[in-house]
Structures are given as structure tokens and as C-alpha cells.
Write a protein that holds these residues in place. Structure first.
Motif, mmCIF file in Angstrom:
data_model
loop_
_atom_site.group_PDB
_atom_site.id
_atom_site.type_symbol
_atom_site.label_atom_id
_atom_site.label_comp_id
_atom_site.label_asym_id
_atom_site.label_seq_id
_atom_site.Cartn_x
_atom_site.Cartn_y
_atom_site.Cartn_z
ATOM 1 N N ALA A 143 -35.845 78.440 106.177
ATOM 2 C CA ALA A 143 -37.291 78.438 105.995
ATOM 3 C C ALA A 143 -37.784 79.825 105.611
ATOM 4 N N ASP A 144 -38.887 79.882 104.880
ATOM 5 C CA ASP A 144 -39.508 81.150 104.513
ATOM 6 C C ASP A 144 -40.459 81.550 105.637
ATOM 7 N N VAL A 145 -39.862 81.978 106.767
ATOM 8 C CA VAL A 145 -40.697 82.282 107.930
ATOM 9 C C VAL A 145 -41.655 83.417 107.616
ATOM 10 N N GLY A 146 -42.837 83.309 108.125
ATOM 11 C CA GLY A 146 -43.852 84.316 107.858
ATOM 12 C C GLY A 146 -44.590 84.055 106.567
ATOM 13 N N GLY A 147 -44.053 83.161 105.745
ATOM 14 C CA GLY A 147 -44.705 82.803 104.500
ATOM 15 C C GLY A 147 -45.353 81.444 104.647
ATOM 16 N N ALA A 148 -44.871 80.508 103.808
ATOM 17 C CA ALA A 148 -45.435 79.168 103.864
ATOM 18 C C ALA A 148 -44.914 78.360 105.040
ATOM 19 N N ASP A 149 -43.759 78.775 105.586
ATOM 20 C CA ASP A 149 -43.120 78.008 106.652
ATOM 21 C C ASP A 149 -43.341 78.662 108.015
ATOM 22 N N PRO A 150 -43.332 77.865 109.084
ATOM 23 C CA PRO A 150 -43.522 78.414 110.443
ATOM 24 C C PRO A 150 -42.288 79.166 110.915
ATOM 25 N N TRP A 151 -42.472 80.008 111.958
ATOM 26 C CA TRP A 151 -41.363 80.772 112.522
ATOM 27 C C TRP A 151 -40.427 79.876 113.313
ATOM 28 N N VAL A 152 -40.951 78.829 113.880
ATOM 29 C CA VAL A 152 -40.146 77.904 114.683
ATOM 30 C C VAL A 152 -40.294 76.508 114.096
ATOM 31 N N SER A 153 -39.153 75.895 113.801
ATOM 32 C CA SER A 153 -39.178 74.587 113.162
ATOM 33 C C SER A 153 -38.229 73.629 113.868
ATOM 34 N N LEU A 154 -38.551 72.349 113.820
ATOM 35 C CA LEU A 154 -37.661 71.312 114.324
ATOM 36 C C LEU A 154 -37.134 70.445 113.181
ATOM 37 N N ASP A 155 -37.134 71.020 111.973
ATOM 38 C CA ASP A 155 -36.547 70.342 110.820
ATOM 39 C C ASP A 155 -35.038 70.560 110.850
ATOM 40 N N PHE A 156 -34.298 69.533 111.237
ATOM 41 C CA PHE A 156 -32.853 69.678 111.404
ATOM 42 C C PHE A 156 -32.134 69.669 110.058
ATOM 43 N N VAL A 157 -31.015 70.400 110.036
ATOM 44 C CA VAL A 157 -30.194 70.504 108.833
ATOM 45 C C VAL A 157 -28.898 69.728 109.069
ATOM 46 N N PRO A 158 -28.728 68.575 108.435
ATOM 47 C CA PRO A 158 -27.550 67.740 108.690
ATOM 48 C C PRO A 158 -26.228 68.459 108.465
ATOM 49 N N ALA A 159 -26.155 69.320 107.455
ATOM 50 C CA ALA A 159 -24.900 70.006 107.146
ATOM 51 C C ALA A 159 -24.471 70.925 108.280
ATOM 52 N N VAL A 160 -25.418 71.438 109.042
ATOM 53 C CA VAL A 160 -25.112 72.292 110.193
ATOM 54 C C VAL A 160 -24.937 71.446 111.448
ATOM 55 N N LEU A 161 -25.724 70.409 111.557
ATOM 56 C CA LEU A 161 -25.761 69.601 112.770
ATOM 57 C C LEU A 161 -24.413 68.939 113.075
ATOM 58 N N VAL A 162 -23.775 68.366 112.067
ATOM 59 C CA VAL A 162 -22.525 67.629 112.277
ATOM 60 C C VAL A 162 -21.413 68.533 112.811
ATOM 61 N N PRO A 163 -21.084 69.653 112.134
ATOM 62 C CA PRO A 163 -20.033 70.513 112.688
ATOM 63 C C PRO A 163 -20.413 71.152 114.015
ATOM 64 N N LEU A 164 -21.719 71.387 114.239
ATOM 65 C CA LEU A 164 -22.170 71.983 115.497
ATOM 66 C C LEU A 164 -21.899 71.044 116.667
ATOM 67 N N VAL A 165 -22.188 69.767 116.478
ATOM 68 C CA VAL A 165 -21.897 68.780 117.521
ATOM 69 C C VAL A 165 -20.395 68.705 117.766
ATOM 70 N N LEU A 166 -19.602 68.756 116.700
ATOM 71 C CA LEU A 166 -18.143 68.708 116.821
ATOM 72 C C LEU A 166 -17.616 69.892 117.619
ATOM 73 N N VAL A 167 -18.138 71.088 117.360
ATOM 74 C CA VAL A 167 -17.710 72.291 118.079
ATOM 75 C C VAL A 167 -17.963 72.129 119.571
ATOM 76 N N TRP A 168 -19.139 71.611 119.924
ATOM 77 C CA TRP A 168 -19.471 71.444 121.342
ATOM 78 C C TRP A 168 -18.586 70.400 122.016
ATOM 79 N N ILE A 169 -18.308 69.312 121.328
ATOM 80 C CA ILE A 169 -17.461 68.270 121.909
ATOM 81 C C ILE A 169 -16.058 68.796 122.194
ATOM 82 N N VAL A 170 -15.488 69.507 121.227
ATOM 83 C CA VAL A 170 -14.129 70.039 121.400
ATOM 84 C C VAL A 170 -14.109 71.102 122.492
ATOM 85 N N ALA A 171 -15.111 71.988 122.516
ATOM 86 C CA ALA A 171 -15.155 73.052 123.522
ATOM 87 C C ALA A 171 -15.268 72.482 124.930
ATOM 88 N N ILE A 172 -16.134 71.506 125.121
ATOM 89 C CA ILE A 172 -16.279 70.881 126.433
ATOM 90 C C ILE A 172 -14.981 70.206 126.839
#
Length: 540
Positions: A143-172
């Protein structure tokens, strides 16, 4: 027989010295070894930087590593348990380290997820001709924080979300398996794989056109830099952040060693192995940068992005796209980055899991699942969105440069000067180890480390207050930077006030060390009310 846990059950242990050493190396060798050390060395005197780097290793890195080992091994517990057994009022310091580890785990998982994504992308060079645009645009959707976009967003990014969930599952899953079958087994597999894979990458880098130019840029010494105090501070900072000290990891790891376990020799092996990998990383990274400079007909110093995420996810994809057999090189690099990050990540998460397991009487399976789920949710919400990179950058800066450094300074001052336990801890190291620690250790952990790190801490705080950070909004830094540190401090005291499920003070350290260690540091003064034969079990 093995030593016991707070609940009186046999404490988990490493199967042997090799497993402990590989696991400690796995914790120490992380993302910073690959993407931080080469750039720091280049910017601070090149080959001449190795002089203050070695001095920092000997006078700060190894001494504080041994301090963590001694505390964890003697007091047989996670950071809160070990510090409480040193002195009841010291428990909040242990919880402060645990909460720092929790925060770091939340964002560290995201970087491991990025590395996994780029490992897959290496097969077809998916970033194309614009790695920078791909990383921040197509992949992170930053996001262009400080510009047109907010500093905090809940717009999820699927390309990051999938491997992130995988990392947590394996680590646990690794932590649920336990110390020997989980942590140790993962490191026994991954660390040799990391060394082999990264070794092949380095050899390939050295054969590229322009590689020698990169090595000349890195290792040509600028001896005048040795007169610059900032260069020496940079060396101490690199050693300190690289060895996984002062935020509970090595205290927790050493607590799983057998009572009759050598501490100092493995400590030296871990410290020098970590530094050797950093130098190896410097050779591989700058040989590749020399190739890129050769292809673009520019000097190595003119290349942008010589450190941090930009080096890994923008500069290296550019190199991979321009070299023969690029997909293989990309797989080796991002595979190594993911492995180095993951072995460090599970060590960080174990700090938190062990502390909650002991405080609240959780089983080794319950603790990582409960803690992991909470951390994973925060990680996904905070780092899996379009504003994740900004949050990661801010929290990482405050957690490392303020939180961990403050923790190290407090540990040295309180343990060495206030409690005066340095003689006892040195006696413990010498009682169980083959390589003896001399009186020089007092000067290092009592004077050199707290002085240098206090200077670093004050300088960084002054800079952050006066100049801000990366041009980010002041309110944002106050919330996610200073506010985060404030929450950790309050949280540390809150957790320390919560009643223990099982009294941690029913404990007797071993070996008992008499008055020869001096005054209040004597072993007799460590005995806790109600100590039972459980402590004596650990002697055998």
C-alpha cells in the motif's frame, strides 16, 4: 537420570552434544547472516572490518553467549524460570525476553514465507524484468501508506497468506514433537542441507564474470575506518544481533542440556561457526554482486540494495535473471534463505512455548499449539496484508535496536553488578566444562558488553526521537514502535505477578558451589525453600 521440570517430571533433553550444537547454530545462523553482514562489512571498512568484528566476537559475543548458557543450564528453565531462580524480583526480565521473542516470531514468519514463495518463483523466474516492481507490487501489493492508502489495512494478500499459514503449521508441528524429536531432528536435517546448498551457491558465484570485482569491493581494507567509532559500534551490533543472545533463546536451549554437559567448548564452536557462515555469505553475496555490476557496467558500490529485504528479494532476483542456469541459482539462494530463517524461527518460538509451559503447567503439546495459534493469527493479520512490510520494518527496528539491546544491558548489570553472580556462573561453567573460563570474562560481561550496548541503545533512542524512522508518520511510530515496547514492559510485570501453577522455587541447583565463589554468590545462598531430592536427581 535426567533432571526434572517444575512439575517434577523428567525434563526434555537434547540427545547429545552434536544435536545441541547443530540446534544452537541453527538458531544463530539466520536471515541476518545472509542479508545483513555482507552489506555492513562493505560499508564499514571492507576487509578492515574483520578486525573490530573479531574483537567484538571475543569480547562481547562469546562472553554473553556463555552467560546465557550458564544461566539456562544452572537454573534449568526458560528465561522467566531461570531469572526467578536467580532472584525472585528478576522474573519480569525473563518475561520481557519472552515477549520480545513473541513479537519477533510474529513478523519473522512472514520473511520465511517470502523466501518460500521466491523459492517457487525461481523455477520460472516469475519476477520477470522488474524484480522491484514484482516484489512490492505484484507480490506484496504494498500500500502507498501516507498517500492514498491507510497506514493499517486488512486487505489480505493471498500470495503471502498461503506460505505464511504453511510456515506456522510446520513450526507448530516441530515444537509439538518436542526438543529431541522436533527441534533437534529439524536442525540435524536442515543445517547440513543449508551448508551444502549455500556452499554450492558460493562456488557457482565465484565462477561468474566479475566475481573478483565483488570480492575486491568487499575485502579491500580501508584501514582509516578503524579510527571511526561508528565502525566499531557496527561490529559489536552485528555480533550481538547475529548470535541469538539476550532474548531467551540460548537460556532456553542450554536448559535442555544434561547436567554433566560441556558448555564452553560447544559455545566456541557455535560462535565461530556462526561467524564462518557470515563470512561465507559475504563471499557468495558479493561475488554475485560483482557479476551484476559487470553485467550493468557499473561499480559494485553503485548497485542499490546491498542489505536487508531489498538485497534478497530485489537485487538477487535481478542477478538470477541475468546469469546462466538462473533458476537453479535462485532455488539454492531462496532455499538457503528459507532454511536459515526457519531454524531461527522455531528457536524463537520455543522460547515462548517453554515459558508458558512452565508458568501455566501446560504440556509440551499444549503450549506450542496454544501459543502458536495466537501468534499465527496476529502474524496473518499484521503481516499478511498490504501494509505488512511497513509494520514489519517498524516493529523489527524497535524490537531489535531497543528491546533486545535494553534486555542485554539489564541482564549484565543486574546479574553481574547487582546480584554479583558472575563468580558463581563462571564457577558453574568451569565445573562442567573442559575449556576453562578465566577472570577476563568478568571484565567482558561486566564492563565491555554493558558499556558498548548502553552506548548503542542511547544513541539509537536519541536518533529515533529526534529523526523518526524512514519518514513514517509520528503517530504510527508511537503506536507500533514505542507503544509496542511499552506494552512489552507492562506485560512482563503482569505475567510475573500471575501465580505459578507449580512452585518454581522448589529447586536445588547443581553442582553446589561453596563460598569460594564469593559472598552472596555462594551455592548455599541459592537453595530454595522446600528443595527436594528432585534437584539431586540431575546430578547423575
Amino acid at each position: 537420570m535426567s533432571s526434572t521440570t517444575i512439575e517434577g517430571k523428567p525434563r526434555e533433553q537434547w540427545t547429545g552434544q552434536t544435536g545441541f550444537i547443530l540446534s544452537a547454530i541453527g538458531s544463530a545462523v539466520g536471515l541476518g547472516n545472509i542479508w545483513r553482514f555482507p552489506g555492513v562489512a562493505y560499508e564499514n571498512g571492507g576487509g578492515a572490518f574483520l578486525v573490530p568484528y573479531l574483537v567484538a566476537l571475543l569480547t562481547a559475543g562469546i562472553p554473553i553467549l556463555l552467560l546465557d548458557y550458564a544461566v539456562g543450564h544452572r537454573y534449568r528453565g526458560s528465561a522467566p524460570t531461570a531469572f526467578r531462580r536467580l532472584a525472585r524480583w528478576l522474573e519480569p526480565l525473563g518475561w520481557f525476553q519472552v515477549l520480545i521473542s513473541f513479537v519477533i516470531a510474529v513478523y519473522y514468519a512472514a520473511v520465511v514465507a517470502w523466501a518460500l514463495s521466491f523459492f517457487v518463483y525461481s523455477f520460472d523466474l516469475r519476477w520477470g524484468d522488474d524484480p522491484a516492481g514484482f516484489f512490492t507490487g505484484s507480490y506484496l501489493q504494498l500500500a502507498d501508506v501516507g498517500g492514498a492508502d491507510p497506514w493499517v489495512s486488512l486487505d489480505f494478500v493471498p500470495a503471502v497468506l498461503v506460505p505464511l499459514v504453511l510456515v506456522w503449521i510446520v513450526a507448530i508441528g516441530v515444537l509439538v514433537a518436542g526438543v529431541a524429536k522436533g527441534l533437534e531432528r529439524a536442525n540435524v536435517i536442515f543445517i547440513p542441507l543449508l551448508v551444502v546448498g549455500f556452499g554450492i551457491l558460493v562456488v557457482r558465484s565465484l565462477t561468474l564474470p566479475g566475481a573478483t570485482d565483488g570480492l575486491d569491493a568487499l575485502f579491500t581494507p580501508n584501514w582509516a575506518a578503524l579510527g571511526d567509532a561508528d565502525v566499531w559500534i557496527a561490529a559489536y551490533a552485528q555480533i550481538f544481533f547475529s548470535l541469538s543472545v539476550a532474548f531467551g533463546i540460548m537460556i532456553t536451549y542450554s536448559s535442555y542440556r544434561r547436567r554433566r554437559a560441556n558448555l564452553t567448548s560447544p559455545g566456541l564452536v557455535v560462535a565461530f561457526a556462526n561467524s564462518s557462515f557470515e563470512i561465507l555469505a559475504g563471499i557468495g553475496v558479493f561475488a554475485a554482486l560483482g557479476f551484476l555490476a559487470h553485467q550493468q557496467s557499473v561499480a559494485v558500490g553503485d548497485i542499490e540494495g546491498l542489505t536487508g529485504p531489498i538485497l534478497s528479494f530485489v537485487t538477487f532476483p535481478t542477478i538470477v535473471s541475468q546469469m546462466p542456469a538462473g533458476p537453479l541459482f535462485g532455488c539454492l539462494f531462496f532455499g538457503s534463505l528459507a532454511i536459515a530463517g526457519f531454524t531461527s524461527f522455531i528457536s524463537i518460538l520455543q522460547v515462548v512455548s517453554a515459558a508458558f509451559q512452565e508458568k501455566f503447567g501446560l504440556s509440551r503439546r499444549q503450549a506450542p499449539v496454544r501459543i502458536g495459534i495466537v501468534a499465527a493469527v496476529l502474524s496473518i493479520v499484521g503481516m499478511g496484508t498490504t501494509t505488512g512490510l511497513v509494520a514489519l520494518d517498524t516493529i523489527d527496528n524497535w524490537a531489535n535496536n531497543v528491546g533486545i539491546v535494553a534486555s542485554a544491558v539489564l541482564t549484565c548489570i543486574l546479574v553481574v553488578w547487582v546480584l554479583r553472580r558472575a563468580p558463581l556462573l563462571r564457577a558453574h561453567l568451569n565445573a562442567v566444562s573442559t575449556t576453562q573460563v578465566g577472570p577476563w570474562w568478568y571484565a567482558c560481561v561486566g564492563v565491555v558488553v554493558p558499556f558498548v550496548l548502553a552506548f548503542m541503545l542511547v544513541s539509537r533512542i536519541v536518533s529515533l526521537v529526534a529523526e523518526g524512522y524512514e519518514g513514517y508518520a509520528t503517530w504510527y511510530l508511537n503506536v507500533f514502535g514505542w507503544g509496542m515496547i511499552g506494552v512489552l514492559v507492562v506485560g512482563a510485570f503482569v505475567f510475573a505477578r500471575i501465580r505459578w501453577r507449580v512452585d518454581p522455587d522448589v529447586f536445588e541447583p547443581w553442582p553446589m558451589i561453596g563460598a569460594t565463589t564469593g559472598g552472596a554468590a555462594s551455592g548455599a545462598d541459592e537453595r530454595r525453600p522446600g528443595a527436594t531430592d528432585a534437584g539431586k536427581e540431575g546430578r547423575r
